[in-house]
Motif scaffolding. Structure first.
Motif, PDB file in Angstrom:
ATOM      1  N   LYS A 167      -6.544  10.401   8.239  1.00 22.84           N
ATOM      2  CA  LYS A 167      -7.104  11.651   7.704  1.00 22.84           C
ATOM      3  C   LYS A 167      -6.997  11.756   6.200  1.00 22.84           C
ATOM      4  N   LYS A 168      -5.914  11.208   5.630  1.00 22.72           N
ATOM      5  CA  LYS A 168      -5.616  11.453   4.219  1.00 22.72           C
ATOM      6  C   LYS A 168      -5.869  10.259   3.290  1.00 22.72           C
ATOM      7  N   SER A 169      -6.296   9.142   3.841  1.00 20.76           N
ATOM      8  CA  SER A 169      -6.478   7.953   3.002  1.00 20.76           C
ATOM      9  C   SER A 169      -7.867   7.372   3.191  1.00 20.76           C
ATOM     10  N   ASP A 170      -8.425   6.881   2.100  1.00 22.70           N
ATOM     11  CA  ASP A 170      -9.724   6.234   2.109  1.00 22.70           C
ATOM     12  C   ASP A 170      -9.497   4.728   2.094  1.00 22.70           C
ATOM     13  N   ILE A 171      -9.356   4.163   3.290  1.00 26.59           N
ATOM     14  CA  ILE A 171      -9.041   2.738   3.412  1.00 26.59           C
ATOM     15  C   ILE A 171     -10.274   1.983   3.850  1.00 26.59           C
ATOM     16  N   CYS A 172     -10.500   0.856   3.200  1.00 33.20           N
ATOM     17  CA  CYS A 172     -11.605  -0.030   3.545  1.00 33.20           C
ATOM     18  C   CYS A 172     -11.002  -1.301   4.151  1.00 33.20           C
ATOM     19  N   PHE A 173     -11.612  -1.773   5.220  1.00 36.51           N
ATOM     20  CA  PHE A 173     -11.085  -2.928   5.934  1.00 36.51           C
ATOM     21  C   PHE A 173     -11.912  -4.191   5.683  1.00 36.51           C
ATOM     22  N   ASN A 174     -12.749  -4.204   4.663  1.00 31.17           N
ATOM     23  CA  ASN A 174     -13.546  -5.404   4.353  1.00 31.17           C
ATOM     24  C   ASN A 174     -12.737  -6.391   3.553  1.00 31.17           C
ATOM     25  N   ASN A 216      -7.132  -5.259   2.595  1.00 30.55           N
ATOM     26  CA  ASN A 216      -7.039  -6.712   2.696  1.00 30.55           C
ATOM     27  C   ASN A 216      -7.187  -7.422   1.351  1.00 30.55           C
ATOM     28  N   LYS A 217      -7.378  -6.657   0.273  1.00 29.65           N
ATOM     29  CA  LYS A 217      -7.611  -7.276  -1.041  1.00 29.65           C
ATOM     30  C   LYS A 217      -6.760  -6.690  -2.165  1.00 29.65           C
ATOM     31  N   ASP A 218      -6.461  -5.400  -2.095  1.00 33.40           N
ATOM     32  CA  ASP A 218      -5.792  -4.734  -3.210  1.00 33.40           C
ATOM     33  C   ASP A 218      -4.339  -5.166  -3.370  1.00 33.40           C
ATOM     34  N   GLN A 219      -3.847  -4.991  -4.588  1.00 30.66           N
ATOM     35  CA  GLN A 219      -2.473  -5.328  -4.928  1.00 30.66           C
ATOM     36  C   GLN A 219      -1.522  -4.226  -4.452  1.00 30.66           C
ATOM     37  N   LYS A 220      -0.225  -4.505  -4.537  1.00 34.21           N
ATOM     38  CA  LYS A 220       0.815  -3.608  -4.029  1.00 34.21           C
ATOM     39  C   LYS A 220       0.716  -2.204  -4.611  1.00 34.21           C
ATOM     40  N   ASP A 221       0.506  -2.085  -5.918  1.00 32.55           N
ATOM     41  CA  ASP A 221       0.471  -0.752  -6.528  1.00 32.55           C
ATOM     42  C   ASP A 221      -0.656   0.107  -5.975  1.00 32.55           C
ATOM     43  N   THR A 261     -19.899  -0.689   2.677  1.00 30.36           N
ATOM     44  CA  THR A 261     -19.930  -1.250   4.001  1.00 30.36           C
ATOM     45  C   THR A 261     -18.885  -0.508   4.796  1.00 30.36           C
ATOM     46  N   ASP A 262     -19.264  -0.018   5.954  1.00 32.98           N
ATOM     47  CA  ASP A 262     -18.330   0.746   6.767  1.00 32.98           C
ATOM     48  C   ASP A 262     -17.706   1.881   5.960  1.00 32.98           C
ATOM     49  N   ASN A 263     -18.493   2.594   5.203  1.00 31.22           N
ATOM     50  CA  ASN A 263     -18.061   3.740   4.403  1.00 31.22           C
ATOM     51  C   ASN A 263     -17.104   3.380   3.272  1.00 31.22           C
ATOM     52  N   CYS A 264     -17.120   2.158   2.837  1.00 34.54           N
ATOM     53  CA  CYS A 264     -16.287   1.763   1.705  1.00 34.54           C
ATOM     54  C   CYS A 264     -16.982   2.158   0.413  1.00 34.54           C
ATOM     55  N   GLN A 297       5.041  -5.113   3.153  1.00 34.41           N
ATOM     56  CA  GLN A 297       4.751  -5.529   4.527  1.00 34.41           C
ATOM     57  C   GLN A 297       3.263  -5.800   4.710  1.00 34.41           C
ATOM     58  N   ILE A 298       2.437  -4.921   4.171  1.00 34.41           N
ATOM     59  CA  ILE A 298       0.982  -5.098   4.278  1.00 34.41           C
ATOM     60  C   ILE A 298       0.583  -6.431   3.661  1.00 34.41           C
ATOM     61  N   LEU A 299       1.128  -6.734   2.480  1.00 34.04           N
ATOM     62  CA  LEU A 299       0.807  -8.004   1.823  1.00 34.04           C
ATOM     63  C   LEU A 299       1.185  -9.185   2.716  1.00 34.04           C
ATOM     64  N   ASP A 300       2.363  -9.124   3.339  1.00 33.69           N
ATOM     65  CA  ASP A 300       2.811 -10.202   4.223  1.00 33.69           C
ATOM     66  C   ASP A 300       1.973 -10.275   5.500  1.00 33.69           C
ATOM     67  N   LEU A 301       1.742  -9.116   6.108  1.00 31.97           N
ATOM     68  CA  LEU A 301       1.013  -9.078   7.376  1.00 31.97           C
ATOM     69  C   LEU A 301      -0.435  -9.534   7.238  1.00 31.97           C
ATOM     70  N   ARG A 302      -1.069  -9.203   6.140  1.00 29.58           N
ATOM     71  CA  ARG A 302      -2.478  -9.587   5.989  1.00 29.58           C
ATOM     72  C   ARG A 302      -2.644 -11.081   5.758  1.00 29.58           C
ATOM     73  N   GLU A 303      -1.582 -11.765   5.338  1.00 33.13           N
ATOM     74  CA  GLU A 303      -1.640 -13.225   5.244  1.00 33.13           C
ATOM     75  C   GLU A 303      -1.687 -13.852   6.633  1.00 33.13           C
ATOM     76  N   GLN A 304      -1.025 -13.210   7.584  1.00 33.15           N
ATOM     77  CA  GLN A 304      -1.021 -13.701   8.960  1.00 33.15           C
ATOM     78  C   GLN A 304      -2.325 -13.353   9.667  1.00 33.15           C
ATOM     79  N   LYS A 305      -2.756 -12.112   9.508  1.00 41.96           N
ATOM     80  CA  LYS A 305      -3.985 -11.626  10.148  1.00 41.96           C
ATOM     81  C   LYS A 305      -4.470 -10.405   9.384  1.00 41.96           C
ATOM     82  N   LEU A 306      -5.754 -10.396   9.020  1.00 40.58           N
ATOM     83  CA  LEU A 306      -6.314  -9.271   8.267  1.00 40.58           C
ATOM     84  C   LEU A 306      -6.339  -8.002   9.111  1.00 40.58           C
ATOM     85  N   PHE A 307      -6.321  -6.879   8.435  1.00 43.68           N
ATOM     86  CA  PHE A 307      -6.460  -5.580   9.077  1.00 43.68           C
ATOM     87  C   PHE A 307      -7.947  -5.313   9.260  1.00 43.68           C
TER      88      PHE A 307
END
Length: 112
Positions: free
Chosen positions: A105-112, A53-58, A42-45, A73-83
């Motif tokens: 450009k350098k990361s394959d990030i999925c926002f689902n 919005n789902k993966d662990q810190k590592d 979905t959305d190139n994921c 920070q990502i873990l904290d911020l996504r609890e307030q509002k998802l990316f």
């Protein structure tokens, strides 16, 4: 019913495996067509994507220029509002427009 090479595969173990592995859908008019879905995309994921919005810190730390502190920070911020898009990464301390472009450009990030 599904016929392939004049063989009925309705209850065949091979057919059941195909359905389970590939998520088949059947044509409603003649029941002879199968559409295979690609691995959930979905959305190139892809399976290799980093699900911000789902993966662990590592796993988050594998994002370009995201170390331990920013991953936390990502873990904290996504609890307030998802990316929802790359521009949302501006919410992370130290991420500006140039940094954002490099991450995109350098990361394959999925926002689902």
């Amino acid at each position: 019913m599904l016929l392939i090479n004049n063989r009925l595969l309705k209850s065949s173990p091979i057919f059941i495996m195909i359905v389970l592995l590939f998520g088949c859908t059947f044509g409603s008019e003649n029941n002879t067509s199968i559409t295979f879905s690609k691995e959930e995309q979905t959305d190139n994921c892809t399976a290799a994507s980093i699900y911000i919005n789902k993966d662990q810190k590592d796993k988050l730390m594998t994002i370009y220029q995201i170390g331990e502190e920013r991953a936390e920070q990502i873990l904290d911020l996504r609890e307030q509002k998802l990316f929802n898009e790359f521009e949302d990464l501006i919410r992370i301390d130290g991420i500006g427009n140039e940094h954002l472009e490099a991450i995109e450009k350098k990361s394959d990030i999925c926002f689902n």
